[in-house]
Design a protein around this motif. Structure first.
Motif, PDB file in Angstrom:
ATOM      1  N   VAL A  10      52.096  41.972  43.723  1.00 20.89           N
ATOM      2  CA  VAL A  10      51.084  40.922  43.542  1.00 20.89           C
ATOM      3  C   VAL A  10      49.809  41.501  42.952  1.00 20.89           C
ATOM      4  O   VAL A  10      49.214  40.927  42.031  1.00 20.89           O
ATOM      5  CB  VAL A  10      50.805  40.202  44.880  1.00 20.89           C
ATOM      6  N   GLY A  11      49.378  42.654  43.437  1.00 18.30           N
ATOM      7  CA  GLY A  11      48.154  43.275  42.930  1.00 18.30           C
ATOM      8  C   GLY A  11      48.257  43.680  41.477  1.00 18.30           C
ATOM      9  O   GLY A  11      47.350  43.425  40.678  1.00 18.30           O
ATOM     10  N   VAL A  12      49.367  44.293  41.103  1.00 17.75           N
ATOM     11  CA  VAL A  12      49.560  44.720  39.712  1.00 17.75           C
ATOM     12  C   VAL A  12      49.677  43.510  38.793  1.00 17.75           C
ATOM     13  O   VAL A  12      49.083  43.478  37.707  1.00 17.75           O
ATOM     14  CB  VAL A  12      50.787  45.646  39.597  1.00 17.75           C
ATOM     15  N   SER A  13      50.426  42.494  39.235  1.00 13.24           N
ATOM     16  CA  SER A  13      50.553  41.303  38.397  1.00 13.24           C
ATOM     17  C   SER A  13      49.226  40.577  38.255  1.00 13.24           C
ATOM     18  O   SER A  13      48.924  40.011  37.202  1.00 13.24           O
ATOM     19  CB  SER A  13      51.625  40.368  38.952  1.00 13.24           C
ATOM     20  N   ALA A  14      48.388  40.605  39.297  1.00 10.35           N
ATOM     21  CA  ALA A  14      47.068  39.973  39.223  1.00 10.35           C
ATOM     22  C   ALA A  14      46.189  40.677  38.198  1.00 10.35           C
ATOM     23  O   ALA A  14      45.462  40.028  37.443  1.00 10.35           O
ATOM     24  CB  ALA A  14      46.403  39.971  40.583  1.00 10.35           C
ATOM     25  N   LEU A  15      46.249  42.003  38.168  1.00  4.21           N
ATOM     26  CA  LEU A  15      45.468  42.733  37.165  1.00  4.21           C
ATOM     27  C   LEU A  15      45.948  42.429  35.748  1.00  4.21           C
ATOM     28  O   LEU A  15      45.135  42.300  34.824  1.00  4.21           O
ATOM     29  CB  LEU A  15      45.536  44.231  37.441  1.00  4.21           C
ATOM     30  N   ILE A  16      47.253  42.303  35.573  1.00  2.49           N
ATOM     31  CA  ILE A  16      47.796  41.970  34.251  1.00  2.49           C
ATOM     32  C   ILE A  16      47.360  40.571  33.836  1.00  2.49           C
ATOM     33  O   ILE A  16      46.915  40.356  32.696  1.00  2.49           O
ATOM     34  CB  ILE A  16      49.324  42.104  34.255  1.00  2.49           C
ATOM     35  N   VAL A  17      47.454  39.614  34.759  1.00  2.25           N
ATOM     36  CA  VAL A  17      47.022  38.241  34.466  1.00  2.25           C
ATOM     37  C   VAL A  17      45.536  38.208  34.147  1.00  2.25           C
ATOM     38  O   VAL A  17      45.102  37.510  33.219  1.00  2.25           O
ATOM     39  CB  VAL A  17      47.373  37.304  35.646  1.00  2.25           C
ATOM     40  N   PHE A  18      44.728  38.963  34.893  1.00  2.18           N
ATOM     41  CA  PHE A  18      43.286  39.002  34.654  1.00  2.18           C
ATOM     42  C   PHE A  18      42.977  39.574  33.272  1.00  2.18           C
ATOM     43  O   PHE A  18      42.122  39.048  32.557  1.00  2.18           O
ATOM     44  CB  PHE A  18      42.601  39.827  35.743  1.00  2.18           C
ATOM     45  N   GLY A  19      43.676  40.621  32.879  1.00  2.03           N
ATOM     46  CA  GLY A  19      43.486  41.187  31.541  1.00  2.03           C
ATOM     47  C   GLY A  19      43.826  40.200  30.445  1.00  2.03           C
ATOM     48  O   GLY A  19      43.102  40.087  29.450  1.00  2.03           O
ATOM     49  N   ILE A  20      44.915  39.483  30.618  1.00 10.18           N
ATOM     50  CA  ILE A  20      45.310  38.479  29.626  1.00 10.18           C
ATOM     51  C   ILE A  20      44.279  37.359  29.559  1.00 10.18           C
ATOM     52  O   ILE A  20      43.890  36.914  28.474  1.00 10.18           O
ATOM     53  CB  ILE A  20      46.712  37.936  29.943  1.00 10.18           C
ATOM     54  N   LEU A  21      43.821  36.909  30.725  1.00 13.89           N
ATOM     55  CA  LEU A  21      42.809  35.849  30.754  1.00 13.89           C
ATOM     56  C   LEU A  21      41.502  36.292  30.112  1.00 13.89           C
ATOM     57  O   LEU A  21      40.854  35.516  29.402  1.00 13.89           O
ATOM     58  CB  LEU A  21      42.548  35.397  32.193  1.00 13.89           C
ATOM     59  N   LEU A  22      41.103  37.546  30.353  1.00 15.83           N
ATOM     60  CA  LEU A  22      39.868  38.050  29.733  1.00 15.83           C
ATOM     61  C   LEU A  22      39.985  38.120  28.219  1.00 15.83           C
ATOM     62  O   LEU A  22      38.990  38.010  27.504  1.00 15.83           O
ATOM     63  CB  LEU A  22      39.534  39.441  30.281  1.00 15.83           C
ATOM     64  N   PHE A  23      41.168  38.311  27.724  1.00 18.40           N
ATOM     65  CA  PHE A  23      41.372  38.389  26.288  1.00 18.40           C
ATOM     66  C   PHE A  23      41.489  37.004  25.651  1.00 18.40           C
ATOM     67  O   PHE A  23      40.936  36.763  24.579  1.00 18.40           O
ATOM     68  CB  PHE A  23      42.633  39.208  25.985  1.00 18.40           C
ATOM     69  N   VAL A  24      42.186  36.095  26.313  1.00 16.34           N
ATOM     70  CA  VAL A  24      42.519  34.801  25.694  1.00 16.34           C
ATOM     71  C   VAL A  24      41.429  33.746  25.889  1.00 16.34           C
ATOM     72  O   VAL A  24      41.075  33.053  24.931  1.00 16.34           O
ATOM     73  CB  VAL A  24      43.870  34.289  26.247  1.00 16.34           C
ATOM     74  N   LEU A  25      40.916  33.602  27.096  1.00 17.19           N
ATOM     75  CA  LEU A  25      39.987  32.497  27.360  1.00 17.19           C
ATOM     76  C   LEU A  25      38.707  32.537  26.521  1.00 17.19           C
ATOM     77  O   LEU A  25      38.257  31.480  26.063  1.00 17.19           O
ATOM     78  CB  LEU A  25      39.647  32.439  28.850  1.00 17.19           C
ATOM     79  N   PRO A  26      38.066  33.685  26.288  1.00 14.64           N
ATOM     80  CA  PRO A  26      36.874  33.655  25.437  1.00 14.64           C
ATOM     81  C   PRO A  26      37.171  33.258  23.989  1.00 14.64           C
ATOM     82  O   PRO A  26      36.276  32.828  23.275  1.00 14.64           O
ATOM     83  CB  PRO A  26      36.350  35.089  25.505  1.00 14.64           C
ATOM     84  N   MET A  27      38.412  33.391  23.541  1.00 10.98           N
ATOM     85  CA  MET A  27      38.760  32.946  22.185  1.00 10.98           C
ATOM     86  C   MET A  27      38.947  31.432  22.140  1.00 10.98           C
ATOM     87  O   MET A  27      38.743  30.812  21.100  1.00 10.98           O
ATOM     88  CB  MET A  27      40.047  33.634  21.707  1.00 10.98           C
ATOM     89  N   VAL A  28      39.313  30.829  23.272  1.00 13.69           N
ATOM     90  CA  VAL A  28      39.592  29.394  23.325  1.00 13.69           C
ATOM     91  C   VAL A  28      38.334  28.588  23.580  1.00 13.69           C
ATOM     92  O   VAL A  28      38.160  27.503  23.025  1.00 13.69           O
ATOM     93  CB  VAL A  28      40.652  29.107  24.409  1.00 13.69           C
ATOM     94  N   MET A  29      37.457  29.117  24.422  1.00  7.47           N
ATOM     95  CA  MET A  29      36.225  28.406  24.775  1.00  7.47           C
ATOM     96  C   MET A  29      35.033  29.338  24.550  1.00  7.47           C
ATOM     97  O   MET A  29      35.240  30.502  24.210  1.00  7.47           O
ATOM     98  CB  MET A  29      36.305  27.941  26.240  1.00  7.47           C
ATOM     99  N   PRO A  30      33.819  28.835  24.694  1.00 12.39           N
ATOM    100  CA  PRO A  30      32.658  29.724  24.537  1.00 12.39           C
ATOM    101  C   PRO A  30      32.766  30.937  25.468  1.00 12.39           C
ATOM    102  O   PRO A  30      33.291  30.839  26.577  1.00 12.39           O
ATOM    103  CB  PRO A  30      31.479  28.838  24.928  1.00 12.39           C
ATOM    104  N   ALA A  31      32.256  32.071  25.019  1.00 12.91           N
ATOM    105  CA  ALA A  31      32.486  33.349  25.692  1.00 12.91           C
ATOM    106  C   ALA A  31      32.053  33.340  27.156  1.00 12.91           C
ATOM    107  O   ALA A  31      32.799  33.802  28.021  1.00 12.91           O
ATOM    108  CB  ALA A  31      31.775  34.457  24.940  1.00 12.91           C
ATOM    109  N   ALA A  32      30.871  32.828  27.439  1.00 17.59           N
ATOM    110  CA  ALA A  32      30.390  32.857  28.830  1.00 17.59           C
ATOM    111  C   ALA A  32      31.300  32.049  29.747  1.00 17.59           C
ATOM    112  O   ALA A  32      31.662  32.497  30.839  1.00 17.59           O
ATOM    113  CB  ALA A  32      28.971  32.316  28.896  1.00 17.59           C
TER     114      ALA A  32
END
Length: 59
Positions: A10-32
């Protein structure tokens, strides 16, 4: 499955999901809002996964 192994998965998968979210979400919506959204989704993911692990270890 042993609880400690499930907790590590769970911990490792959470870090992977967090990395993906940090990369994808600022491209979809305003950075902040993207970074805040990534953090909130990461916290929600950890909360749900933690409760699931606890529930499975009790029963």
């Amino acid at each position: 499955m042993k609880v400690w192994l499930l907790d590590i998965i769970v911990g490792v998968s959470a870090l992977i999901v967090f990395g993906i979210l940090l990369f994808v979400l600022p491209m979809v919506m305003p950075a902040a809002y993207g970074y805040i959204g990534a953090l909130l989704l990461f916290i929600a993911y950890l909360a749900v996964a933690g409760l699931t692990v606890i529930k499975n270890s009790i029963t």
